[in-house]
Design a protein around this motif. Sequence first.
Motif, PDB file in Angstrom:
ATOM      1  N   ASP A 193      11.282  -0.364  -1.358  1.00 20.67           N
ATOM      2  CA  ASP A 193      12.259   0.544  -1.959  1.00 20.67           C
ATOM      3  C   ASP A 193      12.931  -0.017  -3.212  1.00 20.67           C
ATOM      4  OD1 ASP A 193      13.260  -1.370  -0.337  1.00 20.67           O
ATOM      5  OD2 ASP A 193      14.766  -0.139   0.646  1.00 20.67           O
ATOM      6  N   ASP A 196      12.661   2.069  -6.339  1.00 28.29           N
ATOM      7  CA  ASP A 196      12.970   3.462  -6.075  1.00 28.29           C
ATOM      8  C   ASP A 196      14.432   3.832  -6.320  1.00 28.29           C
ATOM      9  OD1 ASP A 196      11.797   5.799  -5.555  1.00 28.29           O
ATOM     10  OD2 ASP A 196      11.816   5.646  -3.370  1.00 28.29           O
ATOM     11  N   HIS A 281       1.491   4.867 -10.433  1.00 26.05           N
ATOM     12  CA  HIS A 281       2.293   4.361  -9.322  1.00 26.05           C
ATOM     13  C   HIS A 281       2.156   2.838  -9.265  1.00 26.05           C
ATOM     14  CE1 HIS A 281       3.232   4.344  -4.712  1.00 26.05           C
ATOM     15  NE2 HIS A 281       4.221   3.884  -5.435  1.00 26.05           N
ATOM     16  N   THR A 283       2.943  -0.567  -7.401  1.00 26.60           N
ATOM     17  CA  THR A 283       3.329  -0.989  -6.051  1.00 26.60           C
ATOM     18  C   THR A 283       3.795  -2.440  -6.005  1.00 26.60           C
ATOM     19  OG1 THR A 283       1.026  -1.513  -5.622  1.00 26.60           O
ATOM     20  CG2 THR A 283       1.811   0.638  -4.857  1.00 26.60           C
ATOM     21  N   SER A 317       7.219   5.555  -7.873  1.00 23.83           N
ATOM     22  CA  SER A 317       6.963   6.123  -6.550  1.00 23.83           C
ATOM     23  C   SER A 317       5.669   6.928  -6.682  1.00 23.83           C
ATOM     24  CB  SER A 317       8.112   7.036  -6.129  1.00 23.83           C
ATOM     25  OG  SER A 317       8.111   8.211  -6.924  1.00 23.83           O
ATOM     26  N   ARG A 318       5.293   7.588  -5.608  1.00 25.59           N
ATOM     27  CA  ARG A 318       4.094   8.420  -5.689  1.00 25.59           C
ATOM     28  C   ARG A 318       4.241   9.509  -6.742  1.00 25.59           C
ATOM     29  NH1 ARG A 318       0.775   6.960  -1.705  1.00 25.59           N
ATOM     30  NH2 ARG A 318       1.762   5.974   0.088  1.00 25.59           N
TER      31      ARG A 318
END
Lengths: 332, 125
Positions: A193, A196, A281, A283, A317-318
């Motif tokens: 997170d 995010d 995206h 990660t 994020s996605r």
Amino acid sequence: VGPDVDFRHEAFLYGDVDEFLAGTTAFVRDAVTAGEPVLVALRAHQIAALRAELGDLPGVVYEDMPTLGRNPARIIPAWERFVADHAGDAPGLRGIGEPIWAERDAAELVECRIHEALLNVAFRPAGVGLVAGDPPRPTGRPDGRAPPFRLMCPYDTTALDAPVIDAACGTHPLVVQDGETGPSDRFRVEVADLLDEPLPEPRSAPAELRFDRALVRLRRFVAEVATRLAGGRLDRQGLLDVVLAAEELGANSVRHGGGEGVARLWREGRTLVCEVRDRGHITDPLVGRRRPSERQLGGRGLWLVNQVCDLLQLRSSRAGTTARAHFRLAAG
Amino acid sequence: MGSDSEGNPASDFLTGDELGGRVVLSISSRRRGSHATIEIEGELDMQGTARLKDELRKVLTDGIDVVEIDASQVRFVDSAGLTALLAAQAAAAEAGAAFRVAGASAQFARVVNLAGLGDLLLPAD
């Protein structure tokens, strides 16, 4: 976080200069007694006060934190370099790093919190991968064993707002206060997170460009708009830095973000913000904070952005990725 | 460099209206004996890297044992440009040729140093 963790990350909460000096000098003296190299990254007046107390001690190096960590994304690579340079035969390593001071603005405070949380990720136990495809953390030693690294992060409880101190208790597994060291009950390991956190809307109407692989159009747009927005407060090198940051962010959009993106530029007081959004995206939360090796082909884009801007806000994020590079303009 | 580091930034290659959306990049090579020099002038970005690769392929065909890059006229380079130069270095090595960067503009040197590639992609002096 198991008992074999070789990284000890502690928030040192101090209320005044005496408390600050008592805690930091004891920390450094203990390290020197144990033969552990120390890197002290603080503001100039703190370094002067510490040196006046300690004198010249072997194995203690000082760095100016506002220079080293103006962009907080440059701090983890500095600690990694310190560990790699000294891990060889040291019984342990220590650092003092104060990333937050009262003059940090709201965006910087958010990124400093993320930086503190990412330290727990960057110095996760040796040999542990993070995400798929991520290499194990290098230990700096041929035998792959990392020496214990103890990092003290001073927080000024008088100068900083309570939410900042609360956040520090959330990013440090240990808290030192009033001479007592204890586990922080608010600490949690964050990885997924971290990228995010919401970003605020621009405070003034941005100039916007939708771009594709013809990145030269993005460069011309950014140079024109940045020149206009800066109103003479950006020199030629500064302008080239903004253009380079936009180029690297835009190149990521072309390569990883669906081949296109949207760039926006605006000004907030003395700060020029250059944002690039795309459908990619990300990660890996440490992206842009790993010093690239000479041998690797590629993987230098976000590293370069972090070297030329004063702050990088990366969110992903996605739904897509947003990157905002901040540039401090000269006083006018 | 030096002389073009002064002046109004809005009047130079970065923003010049006459350039519009055109990349200004010129890649050429010259040969003296077994020594080839590739000169890069302008902006070396992702789209320009194919031209560098083509020029290198042309140069590496016959009996060259030194490939020199002249980056003294590079006005802009990005990480894709640096990656292309690293690839060029590897290709030269594979062909048995020495590779070196002979000249570097201030902007080229800055980006190379920030990328941590100074030992590989800057003139050794």
